[in-house]
Enzyme design. Sequence first.
Site, PDB file in Angstrom:
ATOM      1  N   GLU A  16      50.641 -15.074  54.676  1.00  0.00           N
ATOM      2  CA  GLU A  16      50.178 -16.466  54.756  1.00  0.00           C
ATOM      3  C   GLU A  16      51.232 -17.287  55.496  1.00  0.00           C
ATOM      4  OE1 GLU A  16      48.367 -18.262  51.285  1.00  0.00           O
ATOM      5  OE2 GLU A  16      49.634 -20.031  51.551  1.00  0.00           O
ATOM      6  N   THR A  47      47.194 -22.036  56.225  1.00  0.00           N
ATOM      7  CA  THR A  47      46.820 -23.094  55.281  1.00  0.00           C
ATOM      8  C   THR A  47      46.286 -24.320  56.034  1.00  0.00           C
ATOM      9  OG1 THR A  47      49.002 -24.107  55.240  1.00  0.00           O
ATOM     10  CG2 THR A  47      48.614 -22.351  53.657  1.00  0.00           C
ATOM     11  N   ARG A 106      38.769 -25.598  46.835  1.00  0.00           N
ATOM     12  CA  ARG A 106      38.475 -26.998  46.523  1.00  0.00           C
ATOM     13  C   ARG A 106      39.559 -27.905  47.075  1.00  0.00           C
ATOM     14  NH1 ARG A 106      39.491 -29.475  40.749  1.00  0.00           N
ATOM     15  NH2 ARG A 106      41.572 -29.354  41.688  1.00  0.00           N
ATOM     16  N   GLY A 107      40.815 -27.493  46.941  1.00  0.00           N
ATOM     17  CA  GLY A 107      41.938 -28.381  47.288  1.00  0.00           C
ATOM     18  C   GLY A 107      42.384 -29.140  46.061  1.00  0.00           C
ATOM     19  N   ASP A 108      43.654 -29.533  46.053  1.00  0.00           N
ATOM     20  CA  ASP A 108      44.172 -30.315  44.927  1.00  0.00           C
ATOM     21  C   ASP A 108      43.638 -31.736  45.012  1.00  0.00           C
ATOM     22  OD1 ASP A 108      45.669 -28.457  43.510  1.00  0.00           O
ATOM     23  OD2 ASP A 108      47.363 -28.637  44.897  1.00  0.00           O
ATOM     24  N   ALA A 122      35.090 -25.203  44.584  1.00  0.00           N
ATOM     25  CA  ALA A 122      35.094 -24.198  45.657  1.00  0.00           C
ATOM     26  C   ALA A 122      33.757 -23.455  45.710  1.00  0.00           C
ATOM     27  CB  ALA A 122      36.240 -23.214  45.442  1.00  0.00           C
ATOM     28  N   GLN A 173      47.057 -16.905  42.965  1.00  0.00           N
ATOM     29  CA  GLN A 173      48.230 -17.794  42.996  1.00  0.00           C
ATOM     30  C   GLN A 173      49.464 -16.904  42.817  1.00  0.00           C
ATOM     31  OE1 GLN A 173      49.850 -20.164  43.920  1.00  0.00           O
ATOM     32  NE2 GLN A 173      49.019 -21.915  42.790  1.00  0.00           N
ATOM     33  N   GLN A 209      63.730 -23.365  47.215  1.00  0.00           N
ATOM     34  CA  GLN A 209      62.554 -22.731  46.609  1.00  0.00           C
ATOM     35  C   GLN A 209      62.713 -22.616  45.091  1.00  0.00           C
ATOM     36  OE1 GLN A 209      62.460 -19.166  49.183  1.00  0.00           O
ATOM     37  NE2 GLN A 209      60.260 -19.298  48.949  1.00  0.00           N
TER      38      GLN A 209
HETATM   39  P1  FAD Z   1      37.994 -24.303  42.104  1.00  0.00           P
HETATM   40  O1  FAD Z   1      37.616 -22.881  42.131  1.00  0.00           O
HETATM   41  O2  FAD Z   1      36.922 -25.305  42.419  1.00  0.00           O
HETATM   42  O3  FAD Z   1      38.600 -24.620  40.647  1.00  0.00           O
HETATM   43  C1  FAD Z   1      39.236 -25.865  40.370  1.00  0.00           C
HETATM   44  C2  FAD Z   1      39.131 -26.144  38.864  1.00  0.00           C
HETATM   45  O4  FAD Z   1      37.761 -26.425  38.520  1.00  0.00           O
HETATM   46  C3  FAD Z   1      39.548 -24.976  37.976  1.00  0.00           C
HETATM   47  O5  FAD Z   1      40.163 -25.513  36.835  1.00  0.00           O
HETATM   48  C4  FAD Z   1      38.236 -24.303  37.607  1.00  0.00           C
HETATM   49  O6  FAD Z   1      38.293 -23.635  36.344  1.00  0.00           O
HETATM   50  C5  FAD Z   1      37.271 -25.487  37.561  1.00  0.00           C
HETATM   51  N1  FAD Z   1      35.909 -25.136  38.004  1.00  0.00           N
HETATM   52  C6  FAD Z   1      35.573 -24.361  39.071  1.00  0.00           C
HETATM   53  N2  FAD Z   1      34.223 -24.285  39.197  1.00  0.00           N
HETATM   54  C7  FAD Z   1      33.704 -25.033  38.187  1.00  0.00           C
HETATM   55  C8  FAD Z   1      32.383 -25.356  37.787  1.00  0.00           C
HETATM   56  N3  FAD Z   1      31.318 -24.903  38.465  1.00  0.00           N
HETATM   57  N4  FAD Z   1      32.218 -26.157  36.701  1.00  0.00           N
HETATM   58  C9  FAD Z   1      33.303 -26.644  36.023  1.00  0.00           C
HETATM   59  N5  FAD Z   1      34.591 -26.368  36.367  1.00  0.00           N
HETATM   60  C10 FAD Z   1      34.775 -25.581  37.431  1.00  0.00           C
HETATM   61  N6  FAD Z   1      45.123 -26.005  48.850  1.00  0.00           N
HETATM   62  C11 FAD Z   1      45.004 -26.658  50.039  1.00  0.00           C
HETATM   63  O7  FAD Z   1      44.779 -27.859  50.067  1.00  0.00           O
HETATM   64  N7  FAD Z   1      45.129 -25.987  51.236  1.00  0.00           N
HETATM   65  C12 FAD Z   1      45.366 -24.648  51.294  1.00  0.00           C
HETATM   66  O8  FAD Z   1      45.479 -24.084  52.387  1.00  0.00           O
HETATM   67  C13 FAD Z   1      45.482 -23.927  50.055  1.00  0.00           C
HETATM   68  N8  FAD Z   1      45.677 -22.586  50.031  1.00  0.00           N
HETATM   69  C14 FAD Z   1      45.679 -21.909  48.833  1.00  0.00           C
HETATM   70  C15 FAD Z   1      45.773 -20.510  48.836  1.00  0.00           C
HETATM   71  C16 FAD Z   1      45.773 -19.802  47.647  1.00  0.00           C
HETATM   72  C17 FAD Z   1      45.849 -18.281  47.678  1.00  0.00           C
HETATM   73  C18 FAD Z   1      45.698 -20.480  46.402  1.00  0.00           C
HETATM   74  C19 FAD Z   1      45.739 -19.726  45.106  1.00  0.00           C
HETATM   75  C20 FAD Z   1      45.605 -21.879  46.387  1.00  0.00           C
HETATM   76  C21 FAD Z   1      45.585 -22.600  47.586  1.00  0.00           C
HETATM   77  N9  FAD Z   1      45.459 -23.993  47.618  1.00  0.00           N
HETATM   78  C22 FAD Z   1      45.359 -24.667  48.819  1.00  0.00           C
HETATM   79  C23 FAD Z   1      45.499 -24.760  46.367  1.00  0.00           C
HETATM   80  C24 FAD Z   1      44.090 -25.023  45.764  1.00  0.00           C
HETATM   81  O9  FAD Z   1      43.354 -25.861  46.619  1.00  0.00           O
HETATM   82  C25 FAD Z   1      44.305 -25.686  44.405  1.00  0.00           C
HETATM   83  O10 FAD Z   1      44.852 -24.779  43.492  1.00  0.00           O
HETATM   84  C26 FAD Z   1      43.104 -26.413  43.796  1.00  0.00           C
HETATM   85  O11 FAD Z   1      43.561 -27.205  42.699  1.00  0.00           O
HETATM   86  C27 FAD Z   1      42.005 -25.500  43.267  1.00  0.00           C
HETATM   87  O12 FAD Z   1      41.332 -24.893  44.274  1.00  0.00           O
HETATM   88  P2  FAD Z   1      40.220 -23.760  43.948  1.00  0.00           P
HETATM   89  O13 FAD Z   1      39.586 -23.426  45.221  1.00  0.00           O
HETATM   90  O14 FAD Z   1      40.791 -22.681  43.130  1.00  0.00           O
HETATM   91  O15 FAD Z   1      39.208 -24.659  43.038  1.00  0.00           O
END
Ligand code: FAD
Length: 286
Positions: A16, A47, A106-108, A122, A173, A209
């Site tokens: 990555e 990213t 989804r993104g933070d 997501a 993660q 880090q």
């Molecule tokens: P989701 O899968 O949507 O989950 C988010 C939260 O919602 C979780 O608590 C989950 O349990 C809950 N949830 C999910 N679906 C539902 C549902 N249907 N109903 C109720 N609750 C639900 N961020 C960036 O901005 N840019 C990047 O390039 C980036 N790269 C990443 C790469 C990796 C490998 C990882 C692990 C993370 C990365 N992130 C990145 C961070 C990520 O965007 C955050 O961790 C974010 O908070 C959650 O994203 P997610 O896609 O896992 O969300």
Amino acid sequence: MRIRDIFAEKTVFSFEIFPPKKTSPLEIIYKTLDDLRDLKPDFISVTFGAGGSGNGHLACDVASKIKENGITPVLHLPCINYTREEISAVLEELKTRGIENILALRGDINPDVPPKKDFMYASDLISYIRSQGEFDIAGACYPECHPEAASLDEDILNLKKKVMAGADHLITQLFFDNDIFYRFREKVTAAGIDVPIEAGIMPVVNKKQIERMVTKCGASLPQKFVKIMQKYENNPDALRDAGIAYAADQIIDLAASGVDGIHLYTMNNAYVARRISEAVAGVIGV
Ligand code: FAD
């Protein structure tokens, strides 16, 4: 090449990277890519800022450059701060550029940026991408539970929704304790999730880090890891070597336990990626 097809053949080994800051020249990352190319990763992911940072075009440019280098690119795509039209535009751009692999996120949630309402999770984005063409789609997962989820069991139920929406494979993660990953993998399998899972490994090689790990990351820090970091935090060469050895040791243990793949968070450090690749080449089959 679609990533899902590689898992059937081998233990996937991927990197990555992140695009340079807007104030830095793009050439910086091109030099890193030149160095990473020789290591023959199965793919390199790039990213993409969740919103506000406006690095989307930059990320697409870097993904194209990865492709020009003969390596399969994966574009991260966070959705929470983008409308359906904006996401559609990115997907069209990817089709034009011949990029077929996406890590759908989804993104933070940024308290200063009200989320757009088109994609809440997501899984919403994954369903939408599925309807828009033949993309290979990865999703993120959290061996130590996503911070917003009430419990790991609840988070895994939500992960299942993501896979049912169409995620082909998952990337974790970062974690420093392999036992946490093994317990997670068992729970995920018991929940009926059967797509490949790549383990996210971050080599910790400098003091900055370490500070970030302690204050922000939320990953459990095993005693062995803490001891190494405390001993060498003020000795940059020793810390770098110890961090590389720790990550390589994690990877070898994961490979011996039949992991589907390793995703190395390179932090754009090609030297560290090279040292780790060389240390694990025989077991990973690079
Ligand atoms: P989701 O899968 O949507 O989950 C988010 C939260 O919602 C979780 O608590 C989950 O349990 C809950 N949830 C999910 N679906 C539902 C549902 N249907 N109903 C109720 N609750 C639900 N961020 C960036 O901005 N840019 C990047 O390039 C980036 N790269 C990443 C790469 C990796 C490998 C990882 C692990 C993370 C990365 N992130 C990145 C961070 C990520 O965007 C955050 O961790 C974010 O908070 C959650 O994203 P997610 O896609 O896992 O969300």
